[in-house]
Scaffold this motif. Structure first.
Motif, PDB file in Angstrom:
ATOM      1  N   ALA A   1       0.785  -1.159   0.049  1.00 18.59           N
ATOM      2  CA  ALA A   1      -0.081  -0.103   0.112  1.00 18.59           C
ATOM      3  C   ALA A   1       0.947   1.182  -0.057  1.00 18.59           C
ATOM      4  O   ALA A   1       2.051   1.058   0.323  1.00 18.59           O
ATOM      5  CB  ALA A   1      -1.094  -0.090   1.242  1.00 18.59           C
TER       6      ALA A   1
ATOM      7  N   GLN B   1      -3.337   6.744  -1.223  1.00 19.04           N
ATOM      8  CA  GLN B   1      -4.361   6.097  -0.851  1.00 19.04           C
ATOM      9  C   GLN B   1      -5.280   6.841   0.401  1.00 19.04           C
ATOM     10  O   GLN B   1      -4.236   7.323   1.071  1.00 19.04           O
ATOM     11  CB  GLN B   1      -4.100   4.802  -0.665  1.00 19.04           C
ATOM     12  CG  GLN B   1      -3.627   3.890  -1.922  1.00 19.04           C
ATOM     13  CD  GLN B   1      -3.283   2.486  -1.284  1.00 19.04           C
ATOM     14  OE1 GLN B   1      -2.271   1.681  -1.677  1.00 19.04           O
ATOM     15  NE2 GLN B   1      -4.062   1.754  -0.440  1.00 19.04           N
ATOM     16  N   GLU B   2      -6.185   6.639   0.466  1.00 17.08           N
ATOM     17  CA  GLU B   2      -7.001   7.170   1.855  1.00 17.08           C
ATOM     18  C   GLU B   2      -6.917   6.062   2.879  1.00 17.08           C
ATOM     19  O   GLU B   2      -6.882   6.419   3.897  1.00 17.08           O
ATOM     20  CB  GLU B   2      -8.540   7.384   1.401  1.00 17.08           C
ATOM     21  CG  GLU B   2      -8.971   8.349   0.497  1.00 17.08           C
ATOM     22  CD  GLU B   2      -8.506   9.762   1.107  1.00 17.08           C
ATOM     23  OE1 GLU B   2      -8.919   9.838   2.637  1.00 17.08           O
ATOM     24  OE2 GLU B   2      -7.924  10.681   0.359  1.00 17.08           O
ATOM     25  N   SER B   3      -6.693   4.639   2.358  1.00 19.88           N
ATOM     26  CA  SER B   3      -6.584   3.694   3.402  1.00 19.88           C
ATOM     27  C   SER B   3      -6.242   2.303   2.632  1.00 19.88           C
ATOM     28  O   SER B   3      -6.254   2.502   1.396  1.00 19.88           O
ATOM     29  CB  SER B   3      -8.062   3.463   4.019  1.00 19.88           C
ATOM     30  OG  SER B   3      -9.109   2.730   3.281  1.00 19.88           O
TER      31      SER B   3
ATOM     32  N   THR C   1      -6.955  -0.924   0.489  1.00 19.98           N
ATOM     33  CA  THR C   1      -7.948  -1.328  -0.351  1.00 19.98           C
ATOM     34  C   THR C   1      -8.385  -2.911   0.066  1.00 19.98           C
ATOM     35  O   THR C   1      -7.727  -3.475   0.994  1.00 19.98           O
ATOM     36  CB  THR C   1      -7.378  -1.534  -1.706  1.00 19.98           C
ATOM     37  OG1 THR C   1      -6.371  -2.541  -1.771  1.00 19.98           O
ATOM     38  CG2 THR C   1      -6.792  -0.426  -2.405  1.00 19.98           C
TER      39      THR C   1
ATOM     40  N   SER D   1      -7.597   2.532   8.190  1.00 24.45           N
ATOM     41  CA  SER D   1      -7.369   1.268   7.728  1.00 24.45           C
ATOM     42  C   SER D   1      -7.317  -0.058   9.169  1.00 24.45           C
ATOM     43  O   SER D   1      -7.909  -0.932   8.912  1.00 24.45           O
ATOM     44  CB  SER D   1      -5.729   1.013   7.569  1.00 24.45           C
ATOM     45  OG  SER D   1      -5.525   1.777   6.332  1.00 24.45           O
TER      46      SER D   1
END
Length: 307
Positions: free
Chosen positions: A13, A18-20, A22, A108
């Protein structure tokens, strides 16, 4: 089940884009027991945390006799008393309080554990230069029988320094799915055998999520550079409430501490522009009003359940 693990195709990641994590990365973590996240700490925040934690390293290296928060081992080069671990780093440093509110990480954690997650342990593990003390193969702990396997207990490992093959973590992918007996047998194997393991080199600012049941360790250093890793553990609230090891009072205290740390992060200059995480526990874990924590050091021994 065979204990000879196969190397997975590594999924990584990237917190910079990214926001969190996947869903694919979430499944990789559930299958293998670990996940690498690049670029969690960057710029001013990384530099500040590196400087703050160096102060603690210097204090500990100078000797903190009688302080239970500082642990020592035998250096591989000098044979002397060498600092290896510092507990309750959130209590000892304001930037570490703000770090608990890191939004990518908390989104996450929520994805993996649900909205009622609880921050539990916080510590820093060290490999001092040229003195890297071996961390033998081990599991951090076992998950209580009957706990929801879909909500893993895990550590967030923040790397403050680069970690190469002389100091990095080695992990056995998929060993989080082994029985206690299988894991115990593997951990008894003589020497630091890496035949069924993979190394996980890291860069300063990167993070590893690692399940408490994945078998992992790191070899003794041979010319290793300084390696500081901060560990924040999280547990699903419903697992803790039903099985412990902490009391219900502890869970509430740590929830209020988390909310306070989220507010501290909002005030940090390096956090400007990021979307703050919103802690939204529900059901029995819903917060009715917020109390400023009287301390950030809730000693585990003071909140163990009896029996």
């Amino acid at each position: 089940m065979s204990m000879e693990a196969k190397d997975p195709e590594m999924l990584i990641a990237d917190a910079a884009v990214q926001e969190s994590i996947t869903e694919e990365q979430q499944q990789f973590f559930l299958d293998n027991g670990f996940l690498v996240i690049r670029n969690v700490l960057r710029g001013a925040e990384l530099e500040l945390i590196q400087a703050e934690m160096m102060k603690l390293v210097d204090q500990g290296a100078a000797g903190m006799a009688g302080d239970p928060d500082y642990s020592y081992g035998t250096g591989v080069k000098s044979g002397g008393r060498i600092l290896k671990r510092i507990e309750y780093v959130i209590d000892k440093s304001d930037p570490m309080k703000a770090l608990l509110g890191q939004p990518f990480i908390l989104r996450s954690v929520e994805k993996l554990q649900g909205r009622n997650f609880i921050p539990t342990w916080d510590s820093m593990v060290l490999k001092m230069p040229d003195e890297g003390i071996i961390v033998p193969w081990h599991r951090d702990a076992e998950v209580p029988e009957g706990a929801d396997p879909a909500k893993p207990i895990f550590n967030v490992d923040f790397y403050l320094d680069d970690a190469d093959l002389r100091s990095c973590l080695w992990v056995i992918p998929g060993s989080n799915r082994w029985s206690q007996e299988q894991a115990a047998l593997r951990c008894k194997r003589e020497g630091f055998d890496t035949s069924d393991a993979i190394p996980v080199p890291m860069r300063a600012g990167d993070v590893i999520l690692h399940d408490i049941t994945v078998v992992h360790g790191s070899p003794s250093g041979d010319g290793n550079a300084l390696r500081r890793t901060v560990y924040y553990e999280f547990r699903p609230g419903d697992t803790e409430a039903e099985f412990g090891p902490h009391t219900l009072e502890y869970l509430s205290l740590k929830q209020h501490m988390l909310v306070d740390c989220l507010e501290r992060r909002k005030a940090a200059g390096y956090a400007k522009g990021e979307t703050a995480f919103e802690y939204r526990p529900h059901g029995a874990f819903r917060l009715h009003g917020v109390r400023k924590p009287p301390t950030y050091r809730y000693a585990h021994a003071d909140y163990w359940r009896q029996g």
